[in-house]
Motif scaffolding. Sequence first.
Motif, mmCIF file in Angstrom:
data_model
loop_
_atom_site.group_PDB
_atom_site.id
_atom_site.type_symbol
_atom_site.label_atom_id
_atom_site.label_comp_id
_atom_site.label_asym_id
_atom_site.label_seq_id
_atom_site.Cartn_x
_atom_site.Cartn_y
_atom_site.Cartn_z
ATOM 1 N N ILE A 87 39.255 25.455 28.831
ATOM 2 C CA ILE A 87 40.059 26.215 29.795
ATOM 3 C C ILE A 87 40.392 27.624 29.276
ATOM 4 N N PRO A 88 40.758 27.797 27.997
ATOM 5 C CA PRO A 88 41.046 29.163 27.518
ATOM 6 C C PRO A 88 39.836 30.091 27.645
ATOM 7 N N GLU A 89 38.644 29.578 27.303
ATOM 8 C CA GLU A 89 37.428 30.407 27.407
ATOM 9 C C GLU A 89 37.141 30.735 28.866
ATOM 10 N N LEU A 90 37.297 29.743 29.715
ATOM 11 C CA LEU A 90 37.056 29.937 31.152
ATOM 12 C C LEU A 90 37.983 31.025 31.701
ATOM 13 N N LYS A 91 39.252 30.963 31.307
ATOM 14 C CA LYS A 91 40.206 31.939 31.836
ATOM 15 C C LYS A 91 39.903 33.342 31.324
ATOM 16 N N LYS A 92 39.504 33.427 30.055
ATOM 17 C CA LYS A 92 39.120 34.742 29.513
ATOM 18 C C LYS A 92 37.919 35.299 30.270
ATOM 19 N N PHE A 93 36.972 34.432 30.526
ATOM 20 C CA PHE A 93 35.762 34.832 31.260
ATOM 21 C C PHE A 93 36.126 35.353 32.653
ATOM 22 N N LEU A 94 36.991 34.617 33.349
ATOM 23 C CA LEU A 94 37.366 35.024 34.712
ATOM 24 C C LEU A 94 38.100 36.364 34.698
ATOM 25 N N LYS A 95 38.909 36.563 33.671
ATOM 26 C CA LYS A 95 39.639 37.828 33.523
ATOM 27 C C LYS A 95 38.637 38.991 33.410
ATOM 28 N N THR A 96 37.551 38.787 32.632
ATOM 29 C CA THR A 96 36.559 39.858 32.491
ATOM 30 C C THR A 96 35.853 40.136 33.822
ATOM 31 N N LYS A 97 35.895 39.165 34.719
ATOM 32 C CA LYS A 97 35.301 39.364 36.051
ATOM 33 C C LYS A 97 36.339 39.947 37.033
ATOM 34 N N ASN A 98 37.451 40.406 36.481
ATOM 35 C CA ASN A 98 38.530 40.988 37.291
ATOM 36 C C ASN A 98 39.134 40.019 38.299
ATOM 37 N N ILE A 99 39.125 38.753 37.950
ATOM 38 C CA ILE A 99 39.782 37.756 38.795
ATOM 39 C C ILE A 99 41.185 37.551 38.250
ATOM 40 N N GLU A 100 42.157 37.594 39.142
ATOM 41 C CA GLU A 100 43.558 37.439 38.739
ATOM 42 C C GLU A 100 43.778 36.021 38.220
ATOM 43 N N ILE A 101 44.202 35.914 36.973
ATOM 44 C CA ILE A 101 44.305 34.596 36.350
ATOM 45 C C ILE A 101 45.474 34.616 35.354
ATOM 46 N N ARG A 102 46.104 33.486 35.158
ATOM 47 C CA ARG A 102 47.231 33.418 34.214
ATOM 48 C C ARG A 102 46.701 33.106 32.820
ATOM 49 N N ILE A 103 46.958 33.999 31.877
ATOM 50 C CA ILE A 103 46.553 33.740 30.483
ATOM 51 C C ILE A 103 47.798 33.726 29.620
#
Lengths: 199, 251
Positions: free
Chosen positions: B235-251
């Motif tokens: 999940i941490p890697e997935l969220k980091k990845f989504l963040k790089t795609k400019n998707i709003e995500i809670r990290i």
Amino acid sequence: MKIAIIKYNAGNIRSVAFALERIGITPIITDDADEIRSADKVIFPGVGEASSAMKYLSERKLDEVIISLTQPVLGICLGVQLMCNFSEEGNIKCLGIFNQDVKKFSQTEGVKGGLKIPQIGWNTISDLKSPLFKNIKENSYMYFVHSYFVELGENTIATTNYGINYSSALNKDNFYAVQFHTEKSSDVGQNILENFIKL
Amino acid sequence: MLTKRIIPCLDIKDGRTVKGVNFENIRDAGDPVELAINYAKQGADELVFLDITATNEKRKTLSELVTRIAKHINIPFTVGGGISSVEDVSVLLNAGADKISVNTSAFKNPQLINDLANQFGSQCVVLAIDTKFEGGDWFVYLNGGRVKTETKTIDWAKQGVALGAGEILLTSMNNDGTKDGFAIDITKAVSEAVNVPVIASGGAGTMEHFSDIFTSGKADAALAASVFHYKEIGIPELKKFLKTKNIEIRI
């Protein structure tokens, strides 16, 4: 320390009790006026519908008890809305602690593609100004579930954006209220609950 | 800004987590409470527990499990599987569930959605829809995907929301268990047809599948089970990845 959670016909009261237990506090869940008055801190939680909640509270005279409290009181979610003047949900007069009305998110006010209602999920809180947010970072993510909101005003101590900027937390004298669910907002939520306990 | 949500799903049978492929071949995947705590620590935004036994005698086991979960985790969770009455829901919400999901019972008795919304509020009523693409359209399936209906998924989603559902959990049976990606078309169609959040489910295999369902599929949340259970995606890697795609995500 005696922490009272006000018992009424709303959901998620046990969740708040569990959250307090996780930080080492055993609260009492009660609708007894004397128990509530004698507590060091009072939590007024709730998920549910405003007009039926107000009806339940006034039938038991808990509305009068709540507004007369002088110790720190924390309203959560529906608790916030009930602490305002008036709610569009069921068009009901509420406790009037905060001089604001509760409005429904409007579909047309929305972000691109339209607002989804209820707002469900994690959103940021900013412009934090209260000891309730001691050591809480600006733009921390909190968990929200609601269709009604309170506009910005003189009692606003945290701001969130969902289509528009609104009050995600309020404070007046000993009364505090948060629209987000501290009990479901991971470690940050837990820290805010701890801050409230230390007030 | 409101974030997109990552939701691990735990299928529960007799109090244990299990996982099947295409709704079949069920195998053991561990203790639900332990897994739930772990997911919450890793940054899951929410959890879903689906009780696939859901017989009456198991009800009590389920509500006890719900209380154990509620005591231990500090993020929201939904409980579903075999819920068919206001009384069932009352028990689960009182046990500590934040939301409940209804599926077959709501289809057979749509009034149930209305009753639940009136009693507990739309915010805790999730309408779960199992859908399959067949003969040129997406249809609603019942009973864990075993029974086909002639109702189009879009129509049922709209009706469910009109009745008071506060969220749609949409599982594509064509995609579930394949790891070939979520069903983008139907998710997008449902998301655009209703004004409540839509959780996409079924088919997650790579991190790109998640970004695709959030952008092209217009999902508000994405649910997955095996890729998280078997640690194929962290999940941490997935969220980091989504963040790089400019998707709003809670990290």
